[in-house]
Design an enzyme around this catalytic site. Structure first.
Site, short mmCIF file in Angstrom:
data_model
loop_
_atom_site.label_atom_id
_atom_site.label_comp_id
_atom_site.label_asym_id
_atom_site.label_seq_id
_atom_site.Cartn_x
_atom_site.Cartn_y
_atom_site.Cartn_z
N ASP A 42 0.85 -1.21 0.00
CA ASP A 42 0.00 0.00 0.00
C ASP A 42 0.88 1.26 0.00
OD1 ASP A 42 0.88 -0.14 2.62
OD2 ASP A 42 -1.09 0.19 3.54
N SER A 43 2.22 1.06 0.00
CA SER A 43 3.14 2.17 -0.25
C SER A 43 2.84 2.82 -1.59
CB SER A 43 4.59 1.67 -0.22
OG SER A 43 4.74 0.54 -1.06
N ASP A 81 -0.99 -6.21 0.00
CA ASP A 81 -1.24 -5.50 1.26
C ASP A 81 -2.73 -5.25 1.45
OD1 ASP A 81 0.52 -4.74 3.23
OD2 ASP A 81 1.35 -3.08 2.07
N LYS A 110 -1.00 -9.32 3.34
CA LYS A 110 -0.25 -8.81 4.49
C LYS A 110 -1.10 -7.79 5.22
CE LYS A 110 3.31 -5.73 4.05
NZ LYS A 110 2.78 -4.59 4.83
N GLU A 112 -1.14 -5.19 8.99
CA GLU A 112 -0.28 -4.59 10.01
C GLU A 112 -0.87 -4.79 11.40
OE1 GLU A 112 0.37 -0.43 9.08
OE2 GLU A 112 1.11 -0.90 7.07
N GLU A 179 9.54 -3.68 10.54
CA GLU A 179 9.91 -2.40 9.94
C GLU A 179 10.42 -1.42 11.00
OE1 GLU A 179 7.11 -0.76 7.15
OE2 GLU A 179 8.25 1.11 6.96
O1 KIV Z 1 3.54 -1.02 1.64
C1 KIV Z 1 4.70 -1.46 1.59
O2 KIV Z 1 5.41 -1.31 0.60
C2 KIV Z 1 5.19 -2.19 2.75
C3 KIV Z 1 6.64 -2.54 2.79
C4 KIV Z 1 7.48 -1.34 2.88
C5 KIV Z 1 6.95 -3.51 3.86
O3 KIV Z 1 4.44 -2.49 3.63
#
Ligand code: KIV
Length: 262
Positions: A42-43, A81, A110, A112, A179
């Site tokens: 989600d970056s 994510d 994934k 958090e 992280e």
């Molecule tokens: O969103 C993302 O790219 C991430 C990574 C930096 C671990 O969660």
């Protein structure tokens, strides 16, 4: 790569290499480089959409980018994510949204957090959705932290992170991103749990490493954390190319006869 193969790396000691990707073009380049695990992070809210954080990314946007990446990936394990508010409200909503990412082509999701998401991880795993955890500086909690700050620096917070890591393992997570945590803490978590840890700003002792693709290629330089190592300088290259193109069109050096049809 499959989820069980990914997990087996912990036993062999071969480091896991993970990178983010958000579209088909870069997915193919990542695979050509031999990288076997891709995170549709989600970056993308920051590096693709230009927002200040990841909080505005929606499920529909994650589904779209997951489809692009999974559609282009031949070999790599694709992990998607779960965006902010797609899993926080209820277990039911979390499982439904995880299912959408799997249907878009991801092999795993994934999310958090520690204790508050254990029931989500447990239920998803039970219905066949592999889950990667994410602890430490979890960007979706940036407002709570008051900025992107290293987590787990004092004894109590370090103990809490270790407890969360063990709980995620017991809930069924197949792996864990750490992280922005001290290297010593990442090392003891890695030695304590039996699932692979993937570090980003967590020192050299994790079972693997993940970086945001545009950071490692030197494409995104608005904010470069200490843990990023740029392996290329593509923004500088792009700027140089675009300036040359502009100059050559303006002074009529391009196109020439070579680039013309007759
Ligand atoms: O969103 C993302 O790219 C991430 C990574 C930096 C671990 O969660």
């Amino acid at each position: 790569m499959t989820v069980p193969e990914f997990q087996r790396h912990k036993l062999t000691g071969k480091k896991l290499v993970v990178v983010t990707a958000y579209d088909a073009l870069f997915t193919r380049i990542v695979e050509q480089a031999g990288i076997e695990a891709i995170l549709v992070g989600d970056s993308l809210g920051v590096v693709v959409q230009g927002k200040k954080d990841t909080l505005t990314v929606t499920m529909d946007e994650m589904v779209y980018h997951t489809r692009l990446v999974a559609g282009a990936a031949d070999q790599a394990l694709v992990i998607a994510d779960m965006p902010f508010m797609s899993y926080q409200v209820s277990v039911e909503e979390a499982v439904r949204n995880a299912g959408r990412l799997i249907q878009a082509g991801a092999a795993a999701v994934k999310l958090e957090g520690g204790a508050p998401v254990m029931d989500r991880v447990h239920t998803m795993t039970r219905v066949g959705i592999p889950v990667m955890g994410h602890l430490g500086m979890t960007p979706q909690s940036v407002n709570q932290y008051g900025g992107y700050k290293v987590q787990g620096k004092n004894g109590a917070r370090a103990d809490a992170l270790l407890a969360d890591a063990k709980a995620l393992e017991s809930a069924g997570a197949f792996s864990l991103v750490l992280e922005a945590v001290p290297a010593g803490l990442a090392k003891s978590i890695t030695q304590t749990i039996s699932i692979p840890t993937i570090g980003i700003g967590a020192g050299p002792h994790c079972d693997g490493q993940v970086l945001v693709l545009y950071d490692l290629l030197g494409l995104f330089d608005d904010f470069v954390p200490k843990f990023v190592k740029p392996y290329a300088h593509l923004k500088a290259d792009a700027l140089q190319a675009l300036r040359r193109y502009k100059e050559e069109v303006e002074c009529q050096k391009f196109p020439t006869d070579l680039e013309s049809y007759h």
